[in-house]
Design a protein around this motif. Structure first.
Motif, PDB file in Angstrom:
ATOM      1  N   MET A   1       0.809  -1.362  -0.011  1.00  0.00           N
ATOM      2  CA  MET A   1      -0.006   0.218  -0.063  1.00  0.00           C
ATOM      3  C   MET A   1       0.829   1.264  -0.068  1.00  0.00           C
ATOM      4  N   GLY A   2       1.469   1.455  -1.098  1.00  0.00           N
ATOM      5  CA  GLY A   2       2.857   2.454  -1.078  1.00  0.00           C
ATOM      6  C   GLY A   2       1.833   3.816  -1.698  1.00  0.00           C
ATOM      7  N   TYR A   3       3.062   4.879  -1.782  1.00  0.00           N
ATOM      8  CA  TYR A   3       2.574   5.974  -2.032  1.00  0.00           C
ATOM      9  C   TYR A   3       1.922   5.961  -3.460  1.00  0.00           C
ATOM     10  N   THR A   4       1.037   7.088  -3.772  1.00  0.00           N
ATOM     11  CA  THR A   4       0.455   7.135  -5.115  1.00  0.00           C
ATOM     12  C   THR A   4       1.210   7.986  -6.045  1.00  0.00           C
ATOM     13  N   SER A   5       2.038   9.014  -5.473  1.00  0.00           N
ATOM     14  CA  SER A   5       2.771   9.733  -6.161  1.00  0.00           C
ATOM     15  C   SER A   5       4.161  10.273  -5.441  1.00  0.00           C
ATOM     16  N   LEU A   6       5.002  10.614  -6.218  1.00  0.00           N
ATOM     17  CA  LEU A   6       6.344  11.252  -5.637  1.00  0.00           C
ATOM     18  C   LEU A   6       5.826  12.408  -4.833  1.00  0.00           C
ATOM     19  N   GLU A   7       4.977  13.161  -5.221  1.00  0.00           N
ATOM     20  CA  GLU A   7       4.576  14.486  -4.239  1.00  0.00           C
ATOM     21  C   GLU A   7       3.930  13.822  -3.107  1.00  0.00           C
ATOM     22  N   GLU A   8       3.280  12.830  -2.983  1.00  0.00           N
ATOM     23  CA  GLU A   8       2.692  12.348  -1.738  1.00  0.00           C
ATOM     24  C   GLU A   8       3.942  11.978  -0.987  1.00  0.00           C
ATOM     25  N   LYS A   9       4.903  11.324  -1.511  1.00  0.00           N
ATOM     26  CA  LYS A   9       6.071  10.658  -0.717  1.00  0.00           C
ATOM     27  C   LYS A   9       6.889  11.647  -0.226  1.00  0.00           C
ATOM     28  N   LEU A  10       7.058  12.753  -1.220  1.00  0.00           N
ATOM     29  CA  LEU A  10       7.752  14.139  -0.655  1.00  0.00           C
ATOM     30  C   LEU A  10       7.216  14.791   0.317  1.00  0.00           C
ATOM     31  N   ALA A  11       5.846  15.006   0.275  1.00  0.00           N
ATOM     32  CA  ALA A  11       4.861  15.637   1.504  1.00  0.00           C
ATOM     33  C   ALA A  11       5.366  15.076   2.789  1.00  0.00           C
ATOM     34  N   GLU A  12       5.340  13.437   2.978  1.00  0.00           N
ATOM     35  CA  GLU A  12       5.272  12.758   4.087  1.00  0.00           C
ATOM     36  C   GLU A  12       6.751  12.876   4.492  1.00  0.00           C
ATOM     37  N   ARG A  13       7.877  12.846   3.655  1.00  0.00           N
ATOM     38  CA  ARG A  13       9.087  13.178   4.170  1.00  0.00           C
ATOM     39  C   ARG A  13       9.563  14.541   4.860  1.00  0.00           C
ATOM     40  N   PHE A  14       8.572  15.378   4.366  1.00  0.00           N
ATOM     41  CA  PHE A  14       8.807  16.696   4.996  1.00  0.00           C
ATOM     42  C   PHE A  14       7.452  17.240   5.767  1.00  0.00           C
ATOM     43  N   HIS A  15       6.885  16.175   6.152  1.00  0.00           N
ATOM     44  CA  HIS A  15       5.989  16.350   7.239  1.00  0.00           C
ATOM     45  C   HIS A  15       4.831  17.477   6.629  1.00  0.00           C
TER      46      HIS A  15
ATOM     47  N   GLY B   1      -0.239   4.944  12.993  1.00  0.00           N
ATOM     48  CA  GLY B   1      -0.270   6.113  11.863  1.00  0.00           C
ATOM     49  C   GLY B   1      -1.681   6.166  11.051  1.00  0.00           C
ATOM     50  N   THR B   2      -1.654   6.674   9.941  1.00  0.00           N
ATOM     51  CA  THR B   2      -2.688   7.008   9.112  1.00  0.00           C
ATOM     52  C   THR B   2      -2.289   7.291   7.736  1.00  0.00           C
ATOM     53  N   PRO B   3      -3.036   6.952   6.668  1.00  0.00           N
ATOM     54  CA  PRO B   3      -2.730   7.418   5.302  1.00  0.00           C
ATOM     55  C   PRO B   3      -3.196   8.423   4.934  1.00  0.00           C
ATOM     56  N   GLU B   4      -3.952   9.200   5.943  1.00  0.00           N
ATOM     57  CA  GLU B   4      -4.503  10.364   5.813  1.00  0.00           C
ATOM     58  C   GLU B   4      -4.284  11.609   6.650  1.00  0.00           C
ATOM     59  N   PRO B   5      -2.984  12.188   6.860  1.00  0.00           N
ATOM     60  CA  PRO B   5      -2.568  12.924   7.943  1.00  0.00           C
ATOM     61  C   PRO B   5      -3.260  14.238   7.917  1.00  0.00           C
ATOM     62  N   GLN B   6      -3.927  14.774   6.966  1.00  0.00           N
ATOM     63  CA  GLN B   6      -4.716  16.020   7.100  1.00  0.00           C
ATOM     64  C   GLN B   6      -6.035  15.553   8.034  1.00  0.00           C
ATOM     65  N   THR B   7      -6.443  14.832   8.127  1.00  0.00           N
ATOM     66  CA  THR B   7      -7.602  14.243   8.923  1.00  0.00           C
ATOM     67  C   THR B   7      -7.326  14.173  10.504  1.00  0.00           C
ATOM     68  N   ILE B   8      -6.070  14.269  10.859  1.00  0.00           N
ATOM     69  CA  ILE B   8      -5.880  14.234  12.175  1.00  0.00           C
ATOM     70  C   ILE B   8      -6.351  15.219  13.217  1.00  0.00           C
ATOM     71  N   GLY B   9      -6.986  14.962  14.349  1.00  0.00           N
ATOM     72  CA  GLY B   9      -7.682  15.922  14.985  1.00  0.00           C
ATOM     73  C   GLY B   9      -8.914  16.284  14.574  1.00  0.00           C
ATOM     74  N   ARG B  10      -9.099  15.696  13.318  1.00  0.00           N
ATOM     75  CA  ARG B  10     -10.698  16.170  12.697  1.00  0.00           C
ATOM     76  C   ARG B  10     -11.656  14.984  12.471  1.00  0.00           C
TER      77      ARG B  10
ATOM     78  N   TRP C   1       4.445  10.199  10.611  1.00  0.00           N
ATOM     79  CA  TRP C   1       5.863  10.545  11.118  1.00  0.00           C
ATOM     80  C   TRP C   1       5.688  10.791  12.481  1.00  0.00           C
ATOM     81  N   ASP C   2       4.665  11.235  13.279  1.00  0.00           N
ATOM     82  CA  ASP C   2       4.568  11.508  14.389  1.00  0.00           C
ATOM     83  C   ASP C   2       4.516   9.896  15.062  1.00  0.00           C
ATOM     84  N   ALA C   3       3.628   9.050  14.372  1.00  0.00           N
ATOM     85  CA  ALA C   3       3.528   7.659  14.905  1.00  0.00           C
ATOM     86  C   ALA C   3       4.843   6.889  15.052  1.00  0.00           C
ATOM     87  N   ALA C   4       5.817   7.209  14.131  1.00  0.00           N
ATOM     88  CA  ALA C   4       7.279   6.734  13.780  1.00  0.00           C
ATOM     89  C   ALA C   4       8.044   7.338  15.116  1.00  0.00           C
ATOM     90  N   ARG C   5       7.767   8.435  15.302  1.00  0.00           N
ATOM     91  CA  ARG C   5       8.660   9.024  16.539  1.00  0.00           C
ATOM     92  C   ARG C   5       8.086   8.694  17.514  1.00  0.00           C
TER      93      ARG C   5
END
Length: 390
Positions: free
Chosen positions: A156-170, A350-359, A371-375
């Protein structure tokens, strides 16, 4: 029989996980295996901070809120998504910093807080990186929504390089586009096309639109730090790769206890001297699957877990969806890590949808950005006490 019915004195690295209220009734998993061989280790696009007293890296624009988010995250008080906005997660991060430093807890960037944060004023809000070929490599395509189709995938990998980059930089793809306006139009068009393809079941195999990002390209990103990793201290090489791709250091403070607050929507981590060392915004259940208040223990951790999907255990999914073993990956239902609790069927993940955390609501478990779950996973052990409070 619970999947995680472990003796109180044991602490395992777990394999397959399942939820319902994050729950499942499958057999015990086997311990995850350390990968026998892996490519040479590097942290892609690692940070390189100026020494104390040296000037910050040059910026193309002033971004005071993003700069504060970057500093707070480095100190353990995560704003979740680094986006330059004073939303819920940023307020929680500021409040955590204030509480840990004996300041009035206002949740605001008031004068006394900004004075305390000025110690790190030479940490820039953003930096420019060059996308490495190894990081950019991969197969990116939309994921099917049907669990039966997902079960056929290798990951269940990243759907785009953009998504992978976004997770890399939180952060999010939208924030990356804002920081790199020359790429915004192409990136947005591709994202829209890929989203449309995902509505088909399964997504078509048509050639996807051109990717806005590529190896060798320079990109402005949030200046997250704390990404140094000692590979000799991470036995599981698959987990080592995950930490590197998420920019999360293996060196984290040890949490003697963690407290999850239902009303505040936060997870606090304290060390053995009762010092507050980390705060994360979390999602903590729903009216159907409320957070189980009480004191719990940590049974073990599963890195890059597979997921045992059983539709009958979810109130919002038809039973006809059946049972399926879903492959691991950052876009899996529990993201990159599962921290198993002594409360049967419950965990922190963790979650595949970081924008939903807290919502958005969860199925009873405690959910963080990948990234927070990994930490957090690097902070807790079998000795860490866990409390869920109102």
């Amino acid at each position: 029989m619970s999947r995680f019915n472990l003796a109180a004195s044991s602490f395992l690295i777990l394999g397959v996980v399942g939820l319902s209220a994050c729950n499942s009734n499958k057999p015990e998993p086997t311990p995850s295996e350390t990968v026998a061989s892996a490519p040479a280790f590097t942290v892609p696009m690692a940070s390189n901070d100026p020494a104390p007293g040296q000037p910050p890296q040059q910026e193309d624009a002033a971004r005071p809120v993003m700069q504060a988010q970057v500093v707070l995250e480095r100190l353990g008080f995560s704003a979740g998504i680094i986006d330059g906005k004073t939303g819920l997660s940023t307020t929680n991060a500021v409040s955590g910093f204030q509480k840990a430093n004996g300041l009035p807890v206002t949740g605001k960037f008031d004068d006394v807080t900004m004075k305390a944060l000025s110690r790190w004023s030479n940490i820039a809000a953003t930096r420019v990186v060059t996308i490495p070929e190894e990081f950019a490599a991969g197969h990116y395509e939309p994921l099917p929504k049907d669990p039966a189709q997902q079960a056929k995938l290798p990951a269940m990998g990243y759907t785009s390089l953009e998504e992978k980059l976004a997770e890399r930089f939180h952060t999010t793809p939208e924030v990356l586009r804002g920081l790199n306006p020359s790429l915004a139009q192409v990136a947005a068009a591709r994202a829209a096309a890929m989203k449309e393809r995902q509505t088909r079941n399964p997504p078509t195999a048509d050639t996807p639109p051109v990717e806005a990002y590529r190896a060798g390209m320079q990109l402005r990103v949030p200046n997250i730090g704390g990404d140094r990793i000692d590979p000799d201290k991470v036995d599981n090489k698959g987990w080592l790769s995950t930490l590197a791709n998420l920019g999360v250091s293996d060196a984290q403070p040890e949490a003697a206890r963690i407290v999850v607050s239902k009303s505040k929507g936060i997870l606090e981590a304290y060390d053995k001297s009762e010092k507050l060392v980390a705060v994360f915004t979390v999602t903590t259940g729903s009216s159907h699957d409320p957070l189980p208040l009480g004191d719990w223990k940590i049974n073990g951790k599963s890195y890059n877990p597979e997921f045992s999907y059983d539709a009958s255990l979810f109130w919002d999914v038809p039973d006809s969806k059946g049972e399926h073993l879903l492959p691991p990956g950052p876009n899996g239902p529990v993201g990159v890590v599962w921290i198993d609790l002594s409360k049967e069927h419950y965990g922190i993940h963790g979650t595949p949808e970081p924008q939903t955390i807290g919502r958005a609501e969860s199925h009873g478990c405690v959910r963080l950005t990948n990234w927070d779950a990994a930490r957090l996973a690097q902070m807790v052990t079998g000795a860490t006490k866990v409390s869920f409070v109102s």
